[in-house]
Every structure is written in structure tokens, then in C-alpha cells.
Design an enzyme around this catalytic site. Sequence first.
Site, short mmCIF file in Angstrom:
data_model
loop_
_atom_site.label_atom_id
_atom_site.label_comp_id
_atom_site.label_asym_id
_atom_site.label_seq_id
_atom_site.Cartn_x
_atom_site.Cartn_y
_atom_site.Cartn_z
N HIS A 1 12.07 3.04 -0.42
CA HIS A 1 11.15 2.52 -1.43
C HIS A 1 10.04 3.45 -1.86
CE1 HIS A 1 8.13 -0.57 -2.90
NE2 HIS A 1 9.23 -0.92 -3.54
N HIS B 1 2.84 -3.21 -11.55
CA HIS B 1 3.72 -2.86 -10.43
C HIS B 1 2.96 -2.02 -9.42
CE1 HIS B 1 7.24 -0.59 -8.62
NE2 HIS B 1 7.57 -1.84 -8.43
#
Length: 1069
Positions: free
Chosen positions: A477, A904
Amino acid sequence: MRNSDHFLENNSKRLRSDLHLSNSLLSVVNKPKPTISSSASIHINTFGIPLVSKTTGSSVDLIHLQPTQLYTIGRDRRLCDFSLDHRQVSKQHCQIYFDAYNKKVFVVDGVSFLSSEEFSKVRVSLNGVFVDGARVGNGEIKEVSAGSVISFICANEGVCNSIRIGFSVERIIFMEEVIHGNSSNSRDDLFPEIFTGDSKLANAGLLSSKCREILSSDDPLLYIRECFPNPFKLRAKHVSRNRVKRNSCITPANFLSHPSCVAHEVYPCEGLNINDNKTTCLSKVEHLILDTSCRNSFIASEMNVELQHCGVNGGELQQPVNARFPLGECISNNKPSDIYTCEENIIQSEQKKKGVCAPPPGNKFYLNRLHFMGDDQLSEVNVTLPELLHPVETLERVFIATFTSDLSWFLSYCEIPAQLPISIACHNSGRCWSSSPDKRTLKPYSDFPNLVVIYPQFPEVISFSKDRKKFGIACHHPKLFVLQRDDSMRVIITSANLVAKQWLRVTNTVWWQDFPRGNAPDYKSLFCQSSSEEVNQDSKSDFAAQLAGFMATLLVGAPDQAQWILELGKFDFSNAAGHLVASVPGIYSPKHPLISESLYYLTGDYCMPRTLRCMLLGSVEASVVGISHLYRTSADSNGTLLKKLASALQKRHVSAYGMVEVVLRRNVNVAADSNAVSVAVSESDKGGCIQIGFLPRDVAKWVAPLSDAGWFAFSSYVYPKQVLACALEGSYNKVDLILYVYQGPKFLNISNIESPALASAICSLVASIQRCSGLWRLHEILGHYKWPEHCETDFTFGASSVGSINAQFLAAFSAAIGKRSLRLSETEETDPDWGCWSASQELRNPSIRIIFPTIERVKMSSCGLLASKYILCFTQKSWDRLRHLGILDDAVPDHVDRVGHPMHVKVGRRRFHTKGCSFGWVYSGSHNFSAAAWGRPLQSSHDDSGLRNKSVLGSRLHICNYEFGIVFIVPPPSQSELESDNNKFEKNLDDITLPFAVPAPRYRSMDTPATKLAMSKAYAELCKQERQKIIETLDTEEEIEDEEEEEIPNVVIEEKDDDKAYADKLWCS
């Protein structure tokens, strides 16, 4: 039949042929009756908050007005024709009206209706309407002309509000068109959003304008699909990003003769400003720019479609990428690739500005530039991806770590040279969980021979259940860029994945810094500090070590990419602006204490029983394999060997941590493995050893070549209790071994390395060095500061995903950043855990506030629900646990330009304030607020090291994800600084602007976060309202699975089957 009718009929045939429609678009009228239709088109430029059309659901910069209608502007989408998503705008704020007789446009405050004589006021707005700074009075109408500035709140600087909400009028075009025939015979189902009620005749002008735009477009089919999707329910299986040709230019000579301009008798009140001496591109003529504010959610693609994306350079189409492999190999989540329509293409061309215009952010971060933002928007500093990479011609190599990726978009958008070496580490569940070396890398493009996609491996130890059938939650990630040039290396840490939407349409944080090439390579900087357990507060001297360690863990499965680690040693990272924080999957024990002096060192191909005065570089957690083979009952029936081993262990000195030193010896003549390294216990200081086993194959493969070359020296320690237990029971339980790494006598010769195998060995060593990860890394860099608890003003963490968390995790996170009980924080205790924050204190007095958008904010955003569907994640279990704590705040963008657009970001801050000084720390990176990202502390009932047994941070740490971020620290001021009369502090935490408003509005009693369940319900409601199946936007966005509560058993780890087989072969050789 008149000429105009004949023209309409011919064009109807043309449209039928081009678009393959079964019904004619325009009907020929038997008894034509000319009608003059008037309309007005207002070209506007909003001040940041987009103006959203009710009919299209997207932002507009062109307002079409008909003379028989009042157009309402306000906050409520249901009641208004155009909406602005801001709480200071009334539900129905104002109305605009086109006076066709006088050719004027007027605006009126509040909601009005048109009577036979004048406007009749119903209700005015709360904050008023201002035209060129003057408020429109009650009952007054105000004319709007080209150049007018319309504001919906007072924005006079220094007087009212600094926020600007509204738009400026760039131009107004009044059109009069002669319509031959009865327009009421036109098909209502072709353009249902144009024909409403009995106003068909009045809207004929707009219909004619739409027809002209269709004729003038390079792809009429795509244009109708995007702007009028409902009547035909069109779906595109294969859509290229360059359907609108950017090199389709028209000159002034052929412009007026173009069919789109002579289709009707047009009388423009304001003509196009065309320079007769220059070629004018269609995309630059504002009057003819296609209204491409379409919903790309109506476009789908297939899984294995071949990508053929074109880039634009100098007005000519190129074809740099021809991908001929399944998208699933390159794009995670096994979802189809993003389809970029003409709107994306125009946006990308407009944003391709060369070079970063802003200086590096230093000890703060910037935000990415969204697609609608121009260079003149100076309310914030923002950057684009091409700016960060510019100039690409000088790049020598590029490393990227991301979760999801669209490589073809990246290569064409950033105009990447075909021969540039690029290493991209990304997520793919099947490949990352696979133990096969063949699954680690992929070369997807033959046109880019030096581009390698890497899939870092997830360790088996983090998977759930003993048989490993359930892999659990884990993902790669991070969002990291490393750009190497001849004289510098740029490190970029962002929260944006390598996909177009997250760089163009979603708010993300971006930090970067350029580091110069050093005078000479410094390979010691690749290893953690060994002189002290604390991090140096004055310099970020471990920046290179943390960066190298994280990159090495990603590259260890790609030996041909290992050169990256050696390249890092050639640059000077000593002036880094922040501290790096990495998370790497695994179950970790605390870093082992430093050994001041060892007796036996493995360097060269032999063990030296003497003191080697070289610098200690770090420690590695390994094991001893093969003990059970020698001490099984069948091999040692009378126990002679076992008694001899016990006697030798008793003679060895046991350290304060319960460990004894063992001897490492190279077994160069072993046929089974030329890299074999045996482990033995010395019988006495005079010599003689008892061999107990070997180093595992994956450790020996780098220990052997590095010690043989003389670059490194190694010493090792074991727990004697574990050795005897394994030998006595004949079991296959794992025996821990701590490997200490030192500089070897030929350490300085590393710069002359030429062998790829040796470079790969160094990469494996750097990846194996023990480092603090996740929560423990936070504690390493923040826990040693004495933060004055009584001066704390806020402690917040905003993220796009909130995982499975509970009070224990909240307490561990707070303890990691140095949170202490206010009552005990000022006491001087030798116990490091004294006053440490606990779960019970967290339940009584919550310490942290979580910033996450409510479902209502997501539903009412200007970008719609689908824009956040694959970005936001909040587990329902976590909400059920946290709702009674009252620690959630709504996520409101701090910058007004970004209101209504998804965020985000992953940003945390703890702020203190005293005597005009703000200090504390800010985190920015890829870590969401979850135990998978930061780690879940585990308590062990038996721990040989005896470390951290009572701490809320646990004796072990279970981490699932690869993550990467940076922490900016403003230390507490000294007492002398506080007592100084100057009161001017060099650093101030308030210089770091957060992407969301702080203090954020707290959740009300009826508010709920945008959980997966709430999003699903809202999505179902949206589909029901639309009365059709909306095809989701499958564009490789970030979607993180819900974390599940799994009890991680405290089991004894056994040797792997491969290690057993490897040791048996060595014993038999």
C-alpha cells in the site's frame, strides 16, 4: 421544400448513417413555418467551488438560458437548476433570467416568479447576492454582463469573508436562429433533458446548438454517448483515450464554411475572436469546446482488452504504448482498467506544465492539482505528476511503489522515454502471496524493455490459520517515488496511487526533497544507528537507512534490481526534512540490545577468535536449523551428545539477556550447498566446537558471499534454553539466533562491486537488518520527547480508510506517539512504561479524534457518490465500537476549491501551544488508521528477551501491510526559549497546513460515517432514483478490504519443511 429543410433532411440522413440509429434525429415538416428562437450562453469561471448542473450532475462552465424560464442557483440539488456545495449558500439562493427582447441577463436575490408586470419576491437568501461587489437589494434585479463578478457571500477582503463563492462572467453570447418547421415534431426521447413540459419551441435553439456540436465533433458517436446516455443506454467495450483529436485544427478560412456553422441562419451578438494570421485549434475555440462533463461511469471495459493508449506531443498523435497482456497482471484487485474519455484527455493536456513552479515543501507537504485548477489559483501550492518528474530526459532510473497502477496512463501522461529503467512495486494478491520466484517480477511492455513490475512477497507468518488456507488482510500500500539523476536523487512521498483519477480528481498529499550526490559513497548510512537506541534529534541521519531498508524489502525478490540499494549510498540524506516511518508485513520482536564486544567473527571464509574492532551495523533475527537431526533418539540413543552439548553451554558466558555466543563456520566443501554456514558451540576458549546446526538457506545465501568477500563480519547468539529444549525433545521447534553485522576488513571496497550476485546479497542483508516498524517506529522517533500534556490543543488523524480498531489499538497508538497520563507525565521514573497511556484511560478519556466524512457529505458532494465508492472504507464493526466514544469528526476540505471532491489523504497531527509557540508533529503518507497498517500489539506469555511485556505496545507487533510515510517534528521549546523576550521561534507547527479543516465539525447524534454498509444503501437508493442500472466506474481505484478480527494464536513456531530438508542434506553431505 426549402433549402434549409433540404439541409436538415440531409444532415438527418448523415447522423443516421454515422450513429447507426434506427430513428431519424430531425423530422421533416410538411408545412414549414419559420420561427425565431433566442437563447443566451454564459461562459463562466468559478472561484473554486464548482457549479453543478442538475441535468448532468457535473460541474459546468457554460450556462444555457432560455427566455421563458427562471434558473435557480442554490445549495439544494433537488430544488435548483445549478447547485453550489457550501453551507453559506442558501438552499435556493438566487435566480437568473434571460430577457430575449432586450438581449440582457438579470440576476435576482432569492426565489422569485415571473408575473405579468414585474418580479415578485418570495424569499431572499441569507448571505445575499453581490454583482461586482454591490449587493442586490430586496426586490431589485441586477443586470449581468461580460466581466461581471457574481458572489454569493460578501468577499471584500478585510471587511467580510475571505472565502470566494461564485463565478465571473467571461462572455455572454446571444443567439437568434431561424427554425423552419414545427419543432414539436422532434423526437422527445432523443434529448429528454432538453424537452421539458410545453417549452419545446423555446428550447429549439438549444437543440439546434447541440446538433451543431455533434456535427463539429470528431467522433459524434462518443459525444452522444457521453452527453445523452439515457435514451440509448449506450455502452462502449473499447474506448480510446484520444477519441477527441487534439491535433484536429481548423483555420479561419474554413471555420465559417464548416457545416456546423452554416447549418442554420445564425446571428451571433458576439463573434469568436479569431486571429486571421494563425491556425486556431478546435480545442482552443471556447465556443466550440465540447461539453464533456459526462459520467464515465456509463462506460465499461473488458478484462483482457488490449490497451492502445496514445500520447500527444507537439500537436501530433503518438503511440508509445502497445500493451498486449491481461490487465490483471498489472492492475490490482482484478478489476477492469480505467477508461479515459475525451474529458480526461483535455485535462491532461492542459495540466502538462513543465517543471515544478514551487520550491520543495521542506518540513510540510503540498497537495496535488485537481483537473479544474489553473495556474492563477494561488490560494494553495499544488503540483502535478509531470511537474514532479520534469525533466524526464535527465532521469537515470525511477523507482515507484504503489497500491494500484495504470502503467499505460503513466507512461503516456508523463511522456516517459522508452529506454528509461523503471522499477514499479505494486499489489497483486495472487502474486504477492505466492512463494514462487517466478511470480515476483513481470516485464509487461516490449516497447519499454527496462520497465519491471515487482510484486513484493507477503510473509507466511502473517497469514491466518496453521494450514495457511486463509491469507488474511495484507496489501502492498505505499506511495513512493525515487528519481535518480546524475547529481541528485528526489524522494517523493504521496498518498496518491499511480492512476489518473487520484492525481487529477481526488485530493492527495505530496512531499518531496532533492538530495545531492555525496563526495564519496557512504554505505554505512544504509544501516541503522548502532551507537544509541534513540534517534538523533538534530539530524535525520537514519533517513537513508530507513529508505534503503524499505526499498530492499520490496526488491529482495528481484535480484536484477538490487543495484538500487547501492545507488542510495552515493547520495547525502543528512539534511532530510523529516523522519521516515515504514511498515513491513511480519510479526516483530523488539530490536535486540547491542553487544559491546564479541569473541568470534565470521569474515573471509573462517571464524576469527579475536576481537574485531569494526563498527557494528545492526542485527538480524534468524534461526538455527537441523538441531533435531543430530539429537534424535535414534542418533543419540545413550544421550552422550546431549550431555556434551549441555556441558558446553554451561561453560559459556550468559549475557544479561539470557543469550550465549555461538560460532559461525563456513562449510565451503559441502556438496549440497556451497554457501552453507554451520553453527557450533565452543567447548572452551582454547578451541574445539560442538556443531548444533546450520543457518537457514535464505540467510546463508547472503552471509556466505558477503563474509567471503571480507566486506562484512558476523557474530551470533542463541538462547541456550531453546537449544536444549529442541535437542532434548527431538522436536522441530524453531531456535532463534541473533546475527550481529559489522564492517568487514574490506568494507570500503564495496564501491568496486561488479557482480550482480553480490549486489543482491547486500540487498538481502539490508532488508534483513532489524528496524522498528509501524507503531514501534512512531514510538522510536516521538516517544522520547517530553510533550507537555497540559499544552495539548488537538490530536487528530484523518484517513480515507478506518480499519478494525478498538480501545486497545487507540491506546497503543497514543502511547506510541508519547501520550502519557496528565497526572503522571511530569514525574521522573526510571521505568519507561510509567505513566504510559492505557486502554482503560482511553475509554475514560479518549485522546484522539478521527476525521472521516459522513455519508451525507459523500452523497451531497459535487462529484457524486461513485467518486468515493472505492476510496472510502470504514468497517461497520469499528463504527459500532466507536460510536459511543464520540471521537469522530466530519472531513471538510480546508481549501474551498476542493470542497465537494473526495479526499484520499492520510494525515495525523498532535499540536501543543504555549506562549505564542505551536509545536508537535504531523504525519503524512500512506498509512490509514488501522491495525493492518500500523500494527497490532501482541502480548506473549513467554518471552526470552523480557522486553515490553507490560507495555500497551506489546512484546510483539503484528503488521499486515507495506506502508510508507514521513513525520515532521517541531520539538517543544526549551525553557530558555520560553523565557526569552524575543518570543520568535524558528519553527512553528502552524506553518503546516492540513488538507482538512481543524477543528473539524463533530458528528451529530444522527450522523454516521460513510461505512461500506451506508455506501451500499446510498448506492442502491441512487440506482432506484435513476431508474436504471448505473455501470460502475471500474478504474483501478483504491479499495481496501475490511479487516477482520482474527485471534492470532500464541503458538510455538516450528521449522519450515524446506529448512528441515535443507538441514538433512547438509548433515548427510
